[in-house]
Design a protein around this motif. Structure first.
Motif, PDB file in Angstrom:
ATOM      1  N   ALA A  78       0.841  -1.205   0.000  1.00  0.00           N
ATOM      2  CA  ALA A  78       0.000   0.000   0.000  1.00  0.00           C
ATOM      3  C   ALA A  78       0.872   1.249   0.000  1.00  0.00           C
ATOM      4  O   ALA A  78       0.620   2.215  -0.726  1.00  0.00           O
ATOM      5  CB  ALA A  78      -0.919  -0.018   1.220  1.00  0.00           C
ATOM      6  N   ARG A  79       1.903   1.219   0.797  1.00  0.00           N
ATOM      7  CA  ARG A  79       2.798   2.381   0.879  1.00  0.00           C
ATOM      8  C   ARG A  79       3.459   2.643  -0.484  1.00  0.00           C
ATOM      9  O   ARG A  79       3.505   3.788  -0.955  1.00  0.00           O
ATOM     10  CB  ARG A  79       3.855   2.117   1.953  1.00  0.00           C
ATOM     11  CG  ARG A  79       4.806   3.247   2.073  1.00  0.00           C
ATOM     12  CD  ARG A  79       5.773   3.095   3.207  1.00  0.00           C
ATOM     13  NE  ARG A  79       6.450   4.377   3.355  1.00  0.00           N
ATOM     14  CZ  ARG A  79       6.967   4.821   4.467  1.00  0.00           C
ATOM     15  NH1 ARG A  79       6.912   4.112   5.550  1.00  0.00           N
ATOM     16  NH2 ARG A  79       7.556   5.991   4.504  1.00  0.00           N
ATOM     17  N   THR A  80       3.927   1.576  -1.110  1.00  0.00           N
ATOM     18  CA  THR A  80       4.557   1.704  -2.437  1.00  0.00           C
ATOM     19  C   THR A  80       3.568   2.334  -3.421  1.00  0.00           C
ATOM     20  O   THR A  80       3.921   3.245  -4.181  1.00  0.00           O
ATOM     21  CB  THR A  80       4.985   0.303  -2.938  1.00  0.00           C
ATOM     22  OG1 THR A  80       5.920  -0.217  -2.016  1.00  0.00           O
ATOM     23  CG2 THR A  80       5.591   0.359  -4.324  1.00  0.00           C
ATOM     24  N   ALA A  81       2.322   1.866  -3.399  1.00  0.00           N
ATOM     25  CA  ALA A  81       1.322   2.372  -4.353  1.00  0.00           C
ATOM     26  C   ALA A  81       0.967   3.833  -4.055  1.00  0.00           C
ATOM     27  O   ALA A  81       0.881   4.664  -4.971  1.00  0.00           O
ATOM     28  CB  ALA A  81       0.065   1.504  -4.294  1.00  0.00           C
ATOM     29  N   LEU A  82       0.771   4.157  -2.784  1.00  0.00           N
ATOM     30  CA  LEU A  82       0.382   5.536  -2.444  1.00  0.00           C
ATOM     31  C   LEU A  82       1.506   6.509  -2.787  1.00  0.00           C
ATOM     32  O   LEU A  82       1.255   7.613  -3.297  1.00  0.00           O
ATOM     33  CB  LEU A  82       0.032   5.630  -0.949  1.00  0.00           C
ATOM     34  CG  LEU A  82      -1.228   4.863  -0.518  1.00  0.00           C
ATOM     35  CD1 LEU A  82      -1.329   4.806   1.004  1.00  0.00           C
ATOM     36  CD2 LEU A  82      -2.484   5.490  -1.111  1.00  0.00           C
ATOM     37  N   GLU A  83       2.751   6.089  -2.543  1.00  0.00           N
ATOM     38  CA  GLU A  83       3.878   6.986  -2.848  1.00  0.00           C
ATOM     39  C   GLU A  83       4.061   7.142  -4.363  1.00  0.00           C
ATOM     40  O   GLU A  83       4.619   8.129  -4.818  1.00  0.00           O
ATOM     41  CB  GLU A  83       5.154   6.493  -2.151  1.00  0.00           C
ATOM     42  CG  GLU A  83       5.048   6.774  -0.645  1.00  0.00           C
ATOM     43  CD  GLU A  83       6.227   6.295   0.185  1.00  0.00           C
ATOM     44  OE1 GLU A  83       6.984   5.423  -0.303  1.00  0.00           O
ATOM     45  OE2 GLU A  83       6.367   6.786   1.322  1.00  0.00           O
ATOM     46  N   ALA A  84       3.521   6.175  -5.127  1.00  0.00           N
ATOM     47  CA  ALA A  84       3.520   6.301  -6.596  1.00  0.00           C
ATOM     48  C   ALA A  84       2.264   7.034  -7.075  1.00  0.00           C
ATOM     49  O   ALA A  84       1.974   7.065  -8.267  1.00  0.00           O
ATOM     50  CB  ALA A  84       3.624   4.924  -7.234  1.00  0.00           C
ATOM     51  N   LYS A  85       1.502   7.575  -6.127  1.00  0.00           N
ATOM     52  CA  LYS A  85       0.284   8.363  -6.409  1.00  0.00           C
ATOM     53  C   LYS A  85      -0.806   7.534  -7.100  1.00  0.00           C
ATOM     54  O   LYS A  85      -1.471   7.993  -8.028  1.00  0.00           O
ATOM     55  CB  LYS A  85       0.619   9.643  -7.182  1.00  0.00           C
ATOM     56  CG  LYS A  85       1.607  10.538  -6.418  1.00  0.00           C
ATOM     57  CD  LYS A  85       1.581  11.948  -6.886  1.00  0.00           C
ATOM     58  CE  LYS A  85       2.651  12.806  -6.216  1.00  0.00           C
ATOM     59  NZ  LYS A  85       2.552  12.867  -4.747  1.00  0.00           N
ATOM     60  N   LYS A  86      -0.976   6.321  -6.611  1.00  0.00           N
ATOM     61  CA  LYS A  86      -2.083   5.463  -7.079  1.00  0.00           C
ATOM     62  C   LYS A  86      -3.143   5.418  -5.987  1.00  0.00           C
ATOM     63  O   LYS A  86      -2.816   5.365  -4.796  1.00  0.00           O
ATOM     64  CB  LYS A  86      -1.595   4.029  -7.342  1.00  0.00           C
ATOM     65  CG  LYS A  86      -0.358   3.921  -8.228  1.00  0.00           C
ATOM     66  CD  LYS A  86      -0.548   4.495  -9.597  1.00  0.00           C
ATOM     67  CE  LYS A  86       0.745   4.475 -10.391  1.00  0.00           C
ATOM     68  NZ  LYS A  86       0.651   5.223 -11.651  1.00  0.00           N
ATOM     69  N   HIS A  87      -4.401   5.416  -6.394  1.00  0.00           N
ATOM     70  CA  HIS A  87      -5.495   5.196  -5.448  1.00  0.00           C
ATOM     71  C   HIS A  87      -5.433   3.742  -4.984  1.00  0.00           C
ATOM     72  O   HIS A  87      -5.110   2.848  -5.788  1.00  0.00           O
ATOM     73  CB  HIS A  87      -6.846   5.467  -6.115  1.00  0.00           C
ATOM     74  CG  HIS A  87      -6.908   6.808  -6.776  1.00  0.00           C
ATOM     75  ND1 HIS A  87      -6.926   7.989  -6.072  1.00  0.00           N
ATOM     76  CD2 HIS A  87      -6.919   7.167  -8.097  1.00  0.00           C
ATOM     77  CE1 HIS A  87      -6.966   9.005  -6.918  1.00  0.00           C
ATOM     78  NE2 HIS A  87      -6.950   8.534  -8.156  1.00  0.00           N
ATOM     79  N   VAL A  88      -5.806   3.493  -3.714  1.00  0.00           N
ATOM     80  CA  VAL A  88      -5.634   2.143  -3.161  1.00  0.00           C
ATOM     81  C   VAL A  88      -6.925   1.629  -2.532  1.00  0.00           C
ATOM     82  O   VAL A  88      -7.527   2.291  -1.682  1.00  0.00           O
ATOM     83  CB  VAL A  88      -4.491   2.122  -2.115  1.00  0.00           C
ATOM     84  CG1 VAL A  88      -4.452   0.780  -1.389  1.00  0.00           C
ATOM     85  CG2 VAL A  88      -3.154   2.393  -2.785  1.00  0.00           C
ATOM     86  N   PHE A  89      -7.303   0.422  -2.961  1.00  0.00           N
ATOM     87  CA  PHE A  89      -8.428  -0.335  -2.385  1.00  0.00           C
ATOM     88  C   PHE A  89      -7.796  -1.422  -1.521  1.00  0.00           C
ATOM     89  O   PHE A  89      -7.043  -2.250  -2.028  1.00  0.00           O
ATOM     90  CB  PHE A  89      -9.219  -0.940  -3.555  1.00  0.00           C
ATOM     91  CG  PHE A  89     -10.386  -1.843  -3.239  1.00  0.00           C
ATOM     92  CD1 PHE A  89     -10.256  -2.950  -2.401  1.00  0.00           C
ATOM     93  CD2 PHE A  89     -11.620  -1.635  -3.844  1.00  0.00           C
ATOM     94  CE1 PHE A  89     -11.330  -3.797  -2.153  1.00  0.00           C
ATOM     95  CE2 PHE A  89     -12.705  -2.476  -3.602  1.00  0.00           C
ATOM     96  CZ  PHE A  89     -12.554  -3.567  -2.749  1.00  0.00           C
ATOM     97  N   LEU A  90      -8.099  -1.410  -0.226  1.00  0.00           N
ATOM     98  CA  LEU A  90      -7.585  -2.427   0.683  1.00  0.00           C
ATOM     99  C   LEU A  90      -8.669  -3.470   0.936  1.00  0.00           C
ATOM    100  O   LEU A  90      -9.775  -3.106   1.360  1.00  0.00           O
ATOM    101  CB  LEU A  90      -7.203  -1.805   2.031  1.00  0.00           C
ATOM    102  CG  LEU A  90      -6.142  -0.701   2.038  1.00  0.00           C
ATOM    103  CD1 LEU A  90      -6.075  -0.050   3.425  1.00  0.00           C
ATOM    104  CD2 LEU A  90      -4.781  -1.261   1.650  1.00  0.00           C
ATOM    105  N   GLU A  91      -8.354  -4.748   0.727  1.00  0.00           N
ATOM    106  CA  GLU A  91      -9.294  -5.798   1.167  1.00  0.00           C
ATOM    107  C   GLU A  91      -9.439  -5.690   2.672  1.00  0.00           C
ATOM    108  O   GLU A  91      -8.641  -5.041   3.350  1.00  0.00           O
ATOM    109  CB  GLU A  91      -8.751  -7.189   0.768  1.00  0.00           C
ATOM    110  CG  GLU A  91      -9.545  -7.925  -0.277  1.00  0.00           C
ATOM    111  CD  GLU A  91     -11.024  -8.160   0.069  1.00  0.00           C
ATOM    112  OE1 GLU A  91     -11.433  -8.003   1.224  1.00  0.00           O
ATOM    113  OE2 GLU A  91     -11.773  -8.522  -0.843  1.00  0.00           O
ATOM    114  N   LYS A  92     -10.466  -6.329   3.228  1.00  0.00           N
ATOM    115  CA  LYS A  92     -10.600  -6.375   4.671  1.00  0.00           C
ATOM    116  C   LYS A  92      -9.771  -7.525   5.227  1.00  0.00           C
ATOM    117  O   LYS A  92      -9.619  -8.511   4.539  1.00  0.00           O
ATOM    118  CB  LYS A  92     -12.058  -6.482   5.112  1.00  0.00           C
ATOM    119  CG  LYS A  92     -12.858  -7.679   4.565  1.00  0.00           C
ATOM    120  CD  LYS A  92     -12.619  -9.088   4.926  1.00  0.00           C
ATOM    121  CE  LYS A  92     -12.393  -9.581   6.293  1.00  0.00           C
ATOM    122  NZ  LYS A  92     -12.364 -11.106   6.314  1.00  0.00           N
TER     123      LYS A  92
END
Ligand code: NAP
Length: 309
Positions: A78-92
């Protein structure tokens, strides 16, 4: 698909991706599934990569990712994706700890992207009807009974028995995602967690809550129930006995079914994800995860018989 479809990468291709994410995304005009990343799993017809880093490097046009690996391994992705400025959907559940998800929320805000901590059971068909009923009623007590057969639903999932896998709280958090939406705010007053002697996560739990208005709420979680499975929330009220059963799919008042329709949890989750991406907001409710953390913090631990698949 619309011309401004959100280009999605999916990560951790396993059971829930195959059962729910792929069919839901395929029918959703807001998304275009553009790539997948998984060590072993593959999705036909799109480029597949072994890691999220390889996927993001090769697919700069991706707008968003869905992270569907077990919770212990989700934060770094998630951190990698957010720092690449991607929106993130987290499973539960959205992570293995409360504070790591709070940090992800701060990272999403800092990078100007959306973070969605998804709770699929909250989108079960009768949940809103139950919430509306309880808003109008005077509640005197509530009980959660979430009892299923782990051998049937989680075969060969070693991660679920490991620290951060939550054991019986993996399904139990689905119940908590519903009750934190339909009942007044509540907190745990006592808990007993049963750990098999050969496992690092509980196979059963007995939890007592009190709501902010002083009502008792009990929660019984059991992973060894064979035969009929129970995913029920019961509330005694001045307007009758409410039973929300089938994991939120069916609502009965005093024994009469008042709401029963087919589930569409994942299509609704993706609708919500598109909505927050387009609105430039996040949707991160940590209340269900906090209750699980509190149960582990306050709960007495019993050692019970070893569990073997
Ligand atoms: P799963 O099939 O056991 O795991 C999903 C995939 O994650 C695996 O196929 C694996 O793909 C990857 N993975 C496993 N261990 C990993 C590791 N150490 N590091 C990185 N990736 C790893 O589990 P699932 O049932 O799909 O559940 C995944 C999440 O969805 C959980 O949080 C669960 O609570 C939630 N969920 C599950 C269900 C359900 O019915 N199963 C329902 C709703 C939500 P690769 O080996 O290809 O990397």
């Amino acid at each position: 698909m619309t011309s401004n479809a959100i280009k999605l990468g999916i990560v951790g291709v396993g059971k829930i991706v195959r059962d729910q994410h792929l069919p839901a995304v395929a029918k959703d005009g807001d998304f275009q599934l553009a790539a997948a990343a998984s060590r072993h799993g593959k999705v036909d017809g799109i480029p597949n990569y072994p890691t999220i880093e390889a996927m993001l490097a090769a697919e700069p046009g991706l707008d968003a990712v869905s992270l569907c690996m077990p919770p212990q391994f989700r934060y770094d992705a998630a951190r990698t994706a957010l720092e690449a400025k991607k929106h993130v959907f987290l499973e539960k559940p959205p992570g293995a700890t409360v504070s790591e998800v709070e940090h992800l929320k701060a990272l999403a805000d800092k990078n100007g992207v959306s973070l969605f901590a998804s709770w699929h059971s909250r989108y079960a068909p009768a949940v809103e009807a139950a919430r509306a009923f309880l808003t109008r009623a005077k509640i005197s007590s509530a009980a959660i009974n979430w009892k299923e057969d782990v051998r049937r639903w989680h075969p060969n999932q070693e991660w679920i028995w490991q620290p951060g896998g939550f054991g019986v709280f993996d399904p139990g958090i689905n119940a908590l995602s519903i009750v934190t939406h339909i009942l007044p705010a509540m907190f745990i007053t006592s808990a007993v967690l049963d750990f098999p002697e050969n496992r690092a996560a509980p196979v059963a739990a007995h939890v007592v809550f009190r709501t902010s208005t002083g009502l008792p709420v009990t929660m019984e979680l059991d992973w060894l129930q064979t035969g009929p499975q129970s995913w029920d929330i019961v509330a005694e009220t001045d307007k009758g006995k409410m039973v929300l059963s089938g994991g939120g799919s069916k609502l009965a008042i005093d024994g009469t079914i008042v709401h029963d329709e087919p589930e569409a949890e994942y299509p609704m989750l993706y609708k919500r994800f598109a909505e927050i991406v387009r609105a430039g907001t996040s949707d991160v409710d940590l209340a269900p995860l906090q209750h699980v953390a509190d149960a582990f913090m306050l709960g007495k631990r019993n050692v019970v018989q070893a569990f073997f698949d």
